[in-house]
Design an enzyme around this catalytic site. Structure first.
Site, short mmCIF file in Angstrom:
data_model
loop_
_atom_site.label_atom_id
_atom_site.label_comp_id
_atom_site.label_asym_id
_atom_site.label_seq_id
_atom_site.Cartn_x
_atom_site.Cartn_y
_atom_site.Cartn_z
N ARG A 114 0.86 -1.18 0.00
CA ARG A 114 0.00 0.00 0.00
C ARG A 114 0.90 1.23 0.00
NH1 ARG A 114 -5.34 0.36 3.76
NH2 ARG A 114 -5.71 -1.69 2.86
N SER B 150 -8.46 0.56 -0.16
CA SER B 150 -9.52 0.58 0.83
C SER B 150 -9.95 2.01 1.14
CB SER B 150 -9.05 -0.17 2.09
OG SER B 150 -10.09 -0.30 3.00
N ASP C 91 -16.99 1.51 3.46
CA ASP C 91 -15.79 2.23 3.02
C ASP C 91 -15.65 2.00 1.52
OD1 ASP C 91 -15.00 -0.43 3.11
OD2 ASP C 91 -13.01 -0.01 3.90
N ASP D 78 -13.94 0.25 -0.58
CA ASP D 78 -13.87 -1.07 -1.21
C ASP D 78 -14.90 -2.04 -0.60
OD1 ASP D 78 -12.46 -1.31 1.22
OD2 ASP D 78 -11.25 -2.97 0.47
N ASP E 124 -15.45 -3.43 2.25
CA ASP E 124 -15.21 -4.56 3.17
C ASP E 124 -15.50 -4.17 4.62
OD1 ASP E 124 -12.96 -2.99 3.57
OD2 ASP E 124 -11.52 -4.63 3.42
N THR F 117 -4.08 -8.83 15.72
CA THR F 117 -4.84 -7.79 15.02
C THR F 117 -4.86 -8.04 13.52
OG1 THR F 117 -3.84 -6.34 16.64
CG2 THR F 117 -5.07 -5.29 14.90
N GLU G 15 -13.42 -7.18 14.10
CA GLU G 15 -12.39 -6.34 14.70
C GLU G 15 -12.96 -4.93 14.89
OE1 GLU G 15 -8.96 -6.15 12.17
OE2 GLU G 15 -10.02 -5.17 10.54
N LYS H 223 -13.20 -9.72 6.18
CA LYS H 223 -14.30 -8.81 6.52
C LYS H 223 -15.12 -8.52 5.27
CE LYS H 223 -11.10 -4.88 6.66
NZ LYS H 223 -9.82 -5.61 6.56
#
Length: 609
Positions: A60, A162, A319, A321, A323, A397, A421, A435
């Site tokens: 990213r 994202s 959001d 994208d 997910d 996480t 999460e 997700k």
């Protein structure tokens, strides 16, 4: 120092020379030619001083020229490495193939876009005889892991950043088990990228993919099968048909609009009202400062206005994208409540378990039922599991850990009903091992619909959950810090607080009862002092447990210049003085900020309002 700087400059110049030999994108060639002609060492260092690090989240970075940014050449190099790694790891790669999806991001000044990157990745794989399932249009991220599992493919790639700012893009990778990659695959892929930097001759020829027999478009069949599969989580079809409840949905200029409309149709709902200014994909994200519904009310201003106009009580926001999912509800006071990720996790966990129980009257079936959440998320599922008798597990996480653990449990004949999460990510159906904001949106709508028949709101149901299983009050935020040295020193001070290798015993007036450090692997609550969860030296993460029932985790972000904290106060059932608990948590957070973060001393910037 001067010698090291000269060496760095030399390396950056060599990387720029390679670039000009290999790149075929006229816009980025021009940018680099001008950079070299100007001879600016800072600019060359910024663009060529390092290569984007390939980690478990893939890549990213900002779109632009150079090895440190997302562009045609770095996408080809990454895909070549990934392809070679897959050839080594999957003997049937050329039989099974890979799926590639993309969102609507674009960066005109460098000629980069998610669609272009996806096509180049497809050309790279096809040039090596690997079948590619390339979606012909934009899709939500969850469609990629769904397709990997559904079509039994070797891997999946989603080109998306994202909810990052508009200049960014990303390259997210899924393994053949349908979950995001975890170690050691990230290191193996990173090494293979380094070994395959020179572009293969056909990798640039993205036009050949259109006529190639190895190219398939999975969109028509996946668009049908996904919505059929999530219907197994629809239990109140007749109520959905008749409900007077109205919903507003925003896709925040991303990909979610048509897919959430389809999900509502699959559950027999009337379509949600779409925020007109935000429903079409737009890489400029013109109406929001940050395209992230997690940032709260600012992103939802237009949604609230539309809801007031049409008389809707609930806002659903994805959001870009799709997910993740944020949910807001109009309270009797007229105020809008935006549920935190932990609050929605409590509601969905309760709902999904209740639906499962209604369908499975056999009391013995519960022994194979699991729910998961990440270690920085609320412990509410643990409280529900203790009372109801199913299993709860905590993971590191990130959904990569929950997706892989869900797959392992599924392979053992267990059933993972739900995982979440706190960063508004929910896995409500095991058909996607990640997700999924599309299925979460429609399942939330069905939950709200049934509650409305009992004259209950989502907020009232949340209170009922806390009354029954114990109040869980959470607070999370972050500081911005661009200096890695400062961050390292901050965490090292916590590890050597009262002398070498001693952690803090108090934080202001609060006494610390336990410490778990997932950077070093230390856990004071284990008899051998070793942490049970996997550890990673490459990121900072310490969890403090307090005598008052508080838990707080401090960690660095893998994708942003942030030091985050997550704090929670868990009270036993029956202790329902919410205001008192909130004040106690506020005091605890204030002490953590003051004594553990020391923002003035460390020059940390607070989260922008």
């Amino acid at each position: 120092m001067a010698a090291a700087a000269a060496e760095q400059a030399k390396r950056a110049q060599a990387a720029a020379a390679d670039w000009l030999r290999w790149d075929k994108n006229p816009k980025t060639i021009e940018i680099v030619k001008q950079m070299v002609a100007k001879g600016s060492p800072e600019e060359l260092q910024r663009c060529f001083g390092s290569r984007m690090e390939f980690g478990t989240a893939g890549l990213r970075a900002a779109m632009g020229a150079g090895t440190s940014q997302m562009n045609d050449l770095t996408i080809i190099q990454t895909t070549q490495g990934f392809c070679r790694y897959l050839e080594k790891s999957c003997s049937d790669l050329k039989k099974k193939g890979v799926v590639i999806g993309f969102d609507a991001r674009a960066h005109p000044s460098s000629g980069g876009s998610s669609k272009r990157f996806a096509r180049l990745a497809a050309a790279t794989f096809i040039s090596q005889g690997v079948p590619v399932y390339l979606f012909s249009g934009i899709v939500p991220t969850p469609f990629v892991p769904y397709t990997v599992t559904h079509l039994k493919l070797s891997a999946g790639i989603m080109v998306t950043a994202s909810h990052n700012p508009k200049q960014d893009n990303g390259y997210k990778v899924y393994w053949g088990n349908g979950a995001q990659i975890i170690s050691p695959h990230d290191k193996g892929i990173a090494q293979a990228i380094e070994e395959n930097l020179e572009p293969w001759p056909q990798a640039w020829e993205d036009s050949v993919v259109d006529k190639n027999p190895l190219l398939h478009d999975p969109l028509p069949s996946i668009n049908k099968d996904y919505f059929k599969d999530i219907q197994r989580h629809c239990f109140y079809r007749n109520l959905n048909k008749e409900t007077k409840l109205k919903f507003v949905h925003t896709s925040v200029h991303g990909v979610g609009h048509e897919f959430v409309q389809s999900a509502f149709k699959a559950f027999d709902f009337s379509p949600p009202f779409a925020v007109p200014e935000q429903k079409e994909p737009d890489p400029e994200f013109p109406t929001v400062k940050y395209p992230n519904p997690e940032e709260g009310k600012g992103v939802l201003t237009l949604s609230f206005a539309l809801a007031e106009k049409v008389g809707a009580r609930i806002v659903l926001a994805n959001d870009p994208d799709a997910d993740r999912l944020a949910v807001a509800e109009k309270q009797e006071s007229g105020e809008w409540k935006v549920f935190s990720g932990n609050e929605l996790g409590a509601l969905l966990g309760w709902w999904i378990f209740t639906c499962w129980k209604n369908q499975n009257p056999d009391p013995g079936a519960i022994k194979d039922i699991y729910m998961l959440s990440s270690t920085v998320s609320s412990k509410i599922l643990r409280a529900i599991a203790l009372k109801e008798g199913f299993h709860f597990e905590e993971t590191l996480t990130g959904f990569k850990w929950m997706g892989n653990r869900a797959k392992q449990l599924g392979d053992q004949g267990k059933s993972v009903l739900f995982a979440f999460e706190e960063a508004i990510g929910y896995m409500c159906s095991p058909v996607v091992l990640d997700k999924d904001g599309v299925s979460a949106a429609v399942i939330t709508a069905e939950m709200a619909t049934l509650l409305a028949t009992k004259n209950m709101s989502l907020s009232q149901q949340l209170k009922a959950i806390y009354n029954e299983y114990g109040c869980h009050t959470t607070k999370a935020s972050y500081f911005i810090c661009y200096d890695q040295k400062t961050i390292k020193e901050l965490f090292e001070k916590l590890r050597n607080y009262d002398g070498k290798e001693t952690y803090p015993k108090t934080c202001g007036r609060f006494s610390v009862s336990g410490v778990r450090d997932l950077t070093t692997g230390y856990d004071s609550n284990q008899s051998n002092k070793k942490a049970v969860l996997p550890t990673s030296k490459s990121s900072q993460m310490i969890t403090f447990t307090f005598s008052n029932g508080g838990v707080a985790t401090m960690r660095t972000s893998g994708t942003e210049p942030k030091v985050k904290y997550y704090a929670e106060l868990c009270a036993p059932p029956g202790n329902s003085d919410v205001e008192k608990l909130k004040k106690e948590l506020d005091d605890l957070v204030g002490a953590i900020e003051k004594y553990f973060f020391e923002p003035e001393k460390n020059k940390l910037q607070p989260k922008p309002e």
